[in-house]
Design a protein around this motif. Structure first.
Motif, short mmCIF file in Angstrom:
data_model
loop_
_atom_site.label_atom_id
_atom_site.label_comp_id
_atom_site.label_asym_id
_atom_site.label_seq_id
_atom_site.Cartn_x
_atom_site.Cartn_y
_atom_site.Cartn_z
N LEU A 1 0.94 -1.17 -0.05
CA LEU A 1 -0.05 -0.12 0.17
C LEU A 1 0.97 1.31 -0.08
O LEU A 1 0.71 2.34 -0.64
CB LEU A 1 -0.78 -0.02 1.16
CG LEU A 1 -2.02 -0.90 1.22
CD1 LEU A 1 -2.85 -0.94 2.60
CD2 LEU A 1 -2.97 -0.66 0.17
N ARG A 2 1.92 1.27 0.71
CA ARG A 2 2.90 2.43 0.67
C ARG A 2 3.57 2.70 -0.78
O ARG A 2 3.66 3.75 -1.23
CB ARG A 2 4.03 2.10 1.90
CG ARG A 2 3.44 2.47 3.18
CD ARG A 2 4.83 2.17 4.10
NE ARG A 2 5.62 1.09 4.23
CZ ARG A 2 5.23 0.32 5.04
NH1 ARG A 2 4.05 0.26 5.90
NH2 ARG A 2 6.10 -0.86 5.04
N ASP A 3 3.79 1.44 -1.35
CA ASP A 3 4.15 1.49 -2.63
C ASP A 3 3.26 2.51 -3.85
O ASP A 3 3.55 3.19 -4.63
CB ASP A 3 4.75 0.35 -3.44
CG ASP A 3 5.99 -0.24 -2.80
OD1 ASP A 3 6.71 0.46 -2.12
OD2 ASP A 3 6.30 -1.53 -2.82
N TRP A 4 2.02 1.59 -3.24
CA TRP A 4 0.93 2.27 -4.36
C TRP A 4 0.60 3.70 -4.06
O TRP A 4 0.51 4.51 -4.91
CB TRP A 4 -0.37 1.52 -4.06
CG TRP A 4 -0.51 -0.13 -4.39
CD1 TRP A 4 0.67 -0.54 -5.20
CD2 TRP A 4 -1.52 -0.63 -4.41
NE1 TRP A 4 0.01 -1.74 -5.40
CE2 TRP A 4 -1.07 -1.99 -4.93
CE3 TRP A 4 -2.86 -0.59 -4.12
CZ2 TRP A 4 -2.04 -2.85 -5.09
CZ3 TRP A 4 -3.72 -1.38 -3.85
CH2 TRP A 4 -3.20 -3.02 -4.95
N ASP A 5 0.73 4.20 -2.81
CA ASP A 5 0.63 5.56 -2.30
C ASP A 5 1.86 6.46 -3.17
O ASP A 5 1.37 7.57 -3.88
CB ASP A 5 1.02 5.82 -0.92
CG ASP A 5 0.09 5.46 -0.09
OD1 ASP A 5 -1.13 5.06 -0.40
OD2 ASP A 5 0.29 5.41 1.28
N ARG A 6 2.95 6.13 -3.48
CA ARG A 6 4.12 6.51 -4.30
C ARG A 6 3.72 6.72 -5.78
O ARG A 6 4.14 7.53 -6.39
CB ARG A 6 5.38 5.81 -3.98
CG ARG A 6 5.85 6.24 -2.57
CD ARG A 6 7.36 5.85 -2.43
NE ARG A 6 7.37 4.34 -2.39
CZ ARG A 6 7.40 3.73 -1.29
NH1 ARG A 6 7.33 4.30 0.04
NH2 ARG A 6 7.64 2.41 -1.24
N CYS B 1 -1.69 6.04 -6.25
CA CYS B 1 -2.77 5.06 -5.69
C CYS B 1 -2.94 5.28 -4.05
O CYS B 1 -2.70 3.95 -3.75
CB CYS B 1 -2.76 3.76 -6.42
SG CYS B 1 -3.91 2.62 -6.07
N GLU B 2 -3.62 6.11 -3.96
CA GLU B 2 -3.80 6.25 -2.42
C GLU B 2 -5.02 5.56 -1.88
O GLU B 2 -6.18 6.00 -2.17
CB GLU B 2 -3.66 7.79 -1.81
CG GLU B 2 -2.28 8.13 -2.09
CD GLU B 2 -2.23 9.58 -1.40
OE1 GLU B 2 -2.78 9.76 -0.27
OE2 GLU B 2 -1.34 10.45 -1.82
N PRO C 1 -7.72 4.62 0.82
CA PRO C 1 -8.19 4.98 2.18
C PRO C 1 -7.94 3.74 3.08
O PRO C 1 -8.61 2.89 2.97
CB PRO C 1 -9.48 5.45 2.25
CG PRO C 1 -9.63 6.14 0.77
CD PRO C 1 -8.85 4.95 -0.19
N ARG C 2 -7.28 3.94 4.35
CA ARG C 2 -7.17 2.71 5.11
C ARG C 2 -8.32 2.39 5.73
O ARG C 2 -8.63 1.19 5.66
CB ARG C 2 -5.63 2.85 5.73
CG ARG C 2 -4.48 3.31 5.11
CD ARG C 2 -3.89 2.51 4.07
NE ARG C 2 -2.58 2.72 3.93
CZ ARG C 2 -2.12 3.17 2.91
NH1 ARG C 2 -2.88 4.02 1.91
NH2 ARG C 2 -0.91 3.17 2.54
N SER D 1 -4.19 4.96 -10.61
CA SER D 1 -3.32 6.19 -10.36
C SER D 1 -3.98 7.36 -10.39
O SER D 1 -4.76 7.65 -11.86
CB SER D 1 -1.96 6.19 -10.85
OG SER D 1 -1.08 7.34 -10.55
N THR E 1 -8.31 6.74 -8.56
CA THR E 1 -8.67 5.98 -7.38
C THR E 1 -10.18 6.03 -7.16
O THR E 1 -10.58 5.47 -6.05
CB THR E 1 -8.02 6.94 -6.12
OG1 THR E 1 -8.42 8.21 -6.38
CG2 THR E 1 -6.45 6.75 -6.37
#
Length: 403
Positions: free
Chosen positions: A19-24, A27-28, A30-31, A350, A360
């Motif tokens: 998920l952190r890779d996706w954020d970068r 592609c955030e 929501p947790r 993304s 997203t």
């Protein structure tokens, strides 16, 4: 579709590192919303914790757990949507007892109950659209009859390969067919002195996770076992005569998203040539080789008299000191037999239009009412068995697509 009917029902959440890779990548997810989606899906599909049902676990998996403990490695039991499983060992052939809560027994009946119309044996050919708005889908039945479904909103859910192909056939190409990844795996066969009868129980039971790879136990019915056993002629016959004495586990690696989906542009060859283009990166091969080595170590620690990795050059190991040979035997991808049941990507998610085919909100970039909801939106591999991840992301999408 149909993979939930034929899979082992393994359920993992998307790892936080993914998920952190996706954020970068823009592609955030929501947790908090994702956590709620997991809860709803778990309730819908009835997940079983195998650690609480020892009678269903095949004995080879118990040996695997013993090996991990001897080596001081963490291991765990799978959670799986196997419902009222009796442990017959034929999950990947479809549950003929109807115990597995696959989509044909969960989401599809629920959709029909709420008014959905299901067209079986029907192919989506193309999407009609104009000025960023989808209006209909052209379809064809197995008998060759064409018809059109008009719609206010269109959701594409054809999987990592065919979602991309449908969009491309519809003239939609922006980042479509890009960032395809897999979870690739390779088997290690372990022979014990006494019968373990791995066929007697749930096919996939236990796993060991490391940063670079997963190791998962697996049991196979005789025919599949024979087809995948890495040896020939008399050796193959002798090994099959020892079928009851073998246990099996596989190393699994999430690959880099370097694959592409693109149909052949040559007339008449679109249905002949594979639309999938992928070459395993050497860095991923090294991870897989390390996973195979660790799988061998676990089995030998568990008491296996010999282990057989799926190398192209036939080899067997009887002692951990011999495992260094894998560095010589596995140098290129052709040196190891591996496969995948987990294609992902193709329409990466993304909010950055330079990367994503969808945003997203699951909308295709440039469209108001065209969505993609399946594993093709994953911008990189989730690196675990992806069923729960796909269902939870679909649950998130459904919340946003509602009228």
């Amino acid at each position: 579709g149909g993979s939930t009917f034929l899979n082992n029902g393994i359920c993992f959440e998307i790892p936080p590192s993914v998920l952190r890779d996706w954020d970068r990548l823009g592609c955030e997810v929501p947790r908090a919303d994702l956590a709620q989606a997991y809860d709803r899906v778990r309730k819908d599909i009835g997940i079983l914790a195998l650690g609480e049902h020892a009678a269903l676990v095949e004995r080879g998996a118990h040996r695997f757990v013993d090996g991990c403990k001897i080596l001081g490695k963490e291991c765990a039991w799978f959670d799986a949507n196997l419902g009222a499983c009796v442990g017959c060992g034929y999950c990947t052939s479809g549950c003929f007892l109807g115990k597995k809560t696959s989509t044909d027994r969960s989401y599809i009946p629920e959709a029909i109950e709420h008014g959905a119309t299901l067209y079986a044996d029907t192919r989506a050919l193309s999407i009609y659209h104009q000025r960023g708005k989808a209006s209909a889908v052209r379809c064809r039945t197995s008998e060759g009859r064409d018809f059109v479904v008009n719609a206010k909103k269109v959701v594409v859910s054809c999987g990592a390969v065919h979602s991309s192909l449908l969009l491309q056939r519809s003239g939609i190409h922006k980042n479509v067919g890009t960032r395809v990844s897999f979870n690739v795996g390779s088997w290690v066969y372990a022979e014990f002195r006494e019968p373990v009868d791995s066929f007697d129980g749930v096919q996939m039971c236990a796993y060991h996770a490391e940063r670079r790879f997963f190791v998962e136990t697996m049991a196979m019915p005789p025919g599949v076992f024979a087809a995948s056993m890495p040896c020939w002629f008399e050796d193959h016959f002798d090994n099959m005569m020892r079928y009851r004495y073998f246990a099996l586990a596989g190393a699994m690696v999430g690959t880099r998203p370097v694959g592409r989906v693109k149909a052949s542009g040559l007339p008449g060859l679109a249905n002949v040539l594979s639309p999938l283009h992928f070459q395993l990166p050497i860095s991923d091969l090294r991870k897989l080789r390390a996973g195979v080595r660790e799988t061998c170590r676990i089995w030998l620690a568990a008491g296996a008299v010999r282990v057989l990795p799926a190398t192209t050059t036939g080899v067997e190991f009887t002692h951990p000191n011999q495992l260094g040979r894998l560095d010589e035997l596995v140098v290129e991808a052709e040196d190891l037999s591996f496969g995948s049941a987990h294609p992902q990507g193709g329409n990466p998610m993304s909010d950055d239009p330079a990367i994503g085919a969808v945003d997203t909100k699951f909308r295709v970039h440039g469209f108001d009412n065209l969505y993609v909801v399946d594993a093709s939106v994953f911008p990189s591999s989730v690196c675990v068995n992806p069923q729960l991840a796909i269902m939870a992301m679909a649950d998130l999408a459904a919340e946003g697509i509602k009228p």
